[in-house]
Scaffold this active site. Structure first.
Site, PDB file in Angstrom:
ATOM      1  N   CYS A 148      -5.905  -2.802   7.564  1.00  9.73           N
ATOM      2  CA  CYS A 148      -7.092  -2.083   7.492  1.00  9.73           C
ATOM      3  C   CYS A 148      -7.948  -2.750   6.892  1.00  9.73           C
ATOM      4  O   CYS A 148      -9.403  -2.890   7.427  1.00  9.73           O
ATOM      5  CB  CYS A 148      -6.672  -0.604   6.899  1.00  9.73           C
ATOM      6  SG  CYS A 148      -6.392  -1.394   4.287  1.00  9.73           S
ATOM      7  N   CYS A 161       0.802  -1.372   0.305  1.00  7.32           N
ATOM      8  CA  CYS A 161       0.132   0.160  -0.129  1.00  7.32           C
ATOM      9  C   CYS A 161       0.740   1.489   0.085  1.00  7.32           C
ATOM     10  O   CYS A 161       0.432   2.474  -0.711  1.00  7.32           O
ATOM     11  CB  CYS A 161      -1.042   0.351   1.685  1.00  7.32           C
ATOM     12  SG  CYS A 161      -2.279   1.301   1.304  1.00  7.32           S
TER      13      CYS A 161
END
Length: 380
Positions: A217, A120
């Site tokens: 997440c 990410c």
């Protein structure tokens, strides 16, 4: 919060007043990035807060009522309102799914142990968001990561955070030199997370007491397998648990439920010595188990290396460094033997247990502070 700089430079390293220095702050909605944004705003910088909507928990987990992503965006917006700077939300769901979630699922299905937070940073935050910051005519982009950027003899260097317990260098090894030149990490010098929360309280931020995020997440409850099954239906096909000779010892409920080094939950009883998962073979749907000594690894093949040294990786036949195989383990002495600018073989001076394809191997200078890059472990 200001860093020690020559009088001609502001705290972010630019030769102009803060009011003429535009900084885009990547705001997750948590206390760390909120403190960065608030501190820079208080110093008088031209702050622009940007929050990325990366995923929808409802879609990721196929259930209703999950609102964590929306809460984070709301919290970031409240901080911006409190400190009086503009805040934007960018929809990066498709980018995040293609660049991070899909690879996470496919890697897990292939028996690897992926680290999506690194991907990410590499493919979304420090690529697309950083480009957005440039498009907004920002002088730099700041984040709430606990890591330090220092100026060395050859330019910007990446160093571990002062607080070893909060250091995030393992997750940022793939930061390129060009990205490092543009990035700033204002929290890296703080001695503890308590200092960060104290600053949040000082600025009157509504997130001062917000708990830290503990999970990936898009896997908020830590149940990787459940998310993989939603993303890749049929991924949890059962198969055999076998020993190193191929003898069937039992049955498993899907390779995705197991990780290298796992001992509990195998469902194999009546054995004198404990067995551990030593290999996952998705093609044959086999979970291979063996004694603990089969987990020891000394040679680690790497690819996709990002090198942050002052001279090219291939300029030497070998490099004496320290490496981290997992974020929670301290660096260990090792030797890197380059095969190409992006491939190498690492020899660990002390064998490590549970080394798995898909993990990162991060390089550190032998002084223990400077990050020299790293690479991705593969099967070789």
């Amino acid at each position: 919060m200001a860093l020690d700089r020559p009088d001609t430079l502001n705290s972010l390293g630019f030769a102009k007043p803060p009011s003429q220095t535009r900084v885009v702050v990547a705001m997750s909605g948590g206390v760390d990035s909120s403190v960065v944004a608030a501190g820079l705003a208080e110093e008088g910088y031209d702050v622009v807060g940007v929050t990325l909507q990366l995923y929808d928990h409802g879609a990721a987990l196929a259930k209703k009522g999950a609102c964590c992503a929306g809460r984070d965006i709301h919290d970031a917006r409240r901080v911006a309102e409190t400190m009086g700077f503009p805040h934007y939300v960018l929809d990066y769901e498709n980018t995040f799914r293609e660049a991070v979630i899909d690879e996470f699922a496919d890697s897990y299905l292939a028996g690897a142990t992926p680290v999506p937070c690194i991907r990410c940073n590499e493919r979304v935050k420090f690529k697309d968001l950083l480009q957005t910051a440039r498009d907004l005519d920002a002088d730099c982009m700041a984040t709430g990561h606990y890591i330090q950027r220092k100026t060395g003899a050859h330019g910007a260097e990446l160093h571990c955070a002062t607080d070893a317990a909060r250091d995030q260098s393992y997750f940022l090894f793939s930061t390129t030199q060009d990205q490092l030149d543009f990035l700033r990490f204002p929290l890296g010098h703080l001695a503890s997370k308590a200092e960060t929360r104290a600053l949040a309280a000082k600025y009157g931020l509504p997130v001062a007491d917000k708990p830290d995020s503990q999970d990936i997440c898009f896997v908020p409850n830590g149940d990787y397998a459940a998310v993989i099954e939603k993303l890749r239906p049929g991924a949890a096909d059962p198969g055999d648990i076998v020993d190193a000779n191929g003898t069937v010892l039992g049955q498993h409920r899907g390779v995705i439920h197991y990780t290298i080094g796992q001992r509990r939950g195998l469902g194999i009883g009546g054995l004198a010595d404990p067995l551990y998962v030593v290999k996952l073979d998705p093609d044959t749907r086999q979970v291979v188990v063996g004694p603990k000594d089969m987990l020891s690894t000394r040679t680690v093949p790497l690819r996709e290396i990002n090198w942050l040294g002052d001279v090219p990786l291939t300029s030497r036949d070998e490099w004496e460094v320290e490496v981290k195989i997992r974020s929670t383990r301290p660096p260990r002495p090792a030797v890197i033997r380059p095969l190409s600018p992006t491939e190498a073989e690492v020899t660990l001076l002390t064998p490590e247990e549970g080394v798995s394809p898909g993990q990162a191997c991060v390089f550190y200078h032998t002084d223990g502070s400077r990050v020299l890059g790293g690479g991705w472990i593969h099967r070789g």
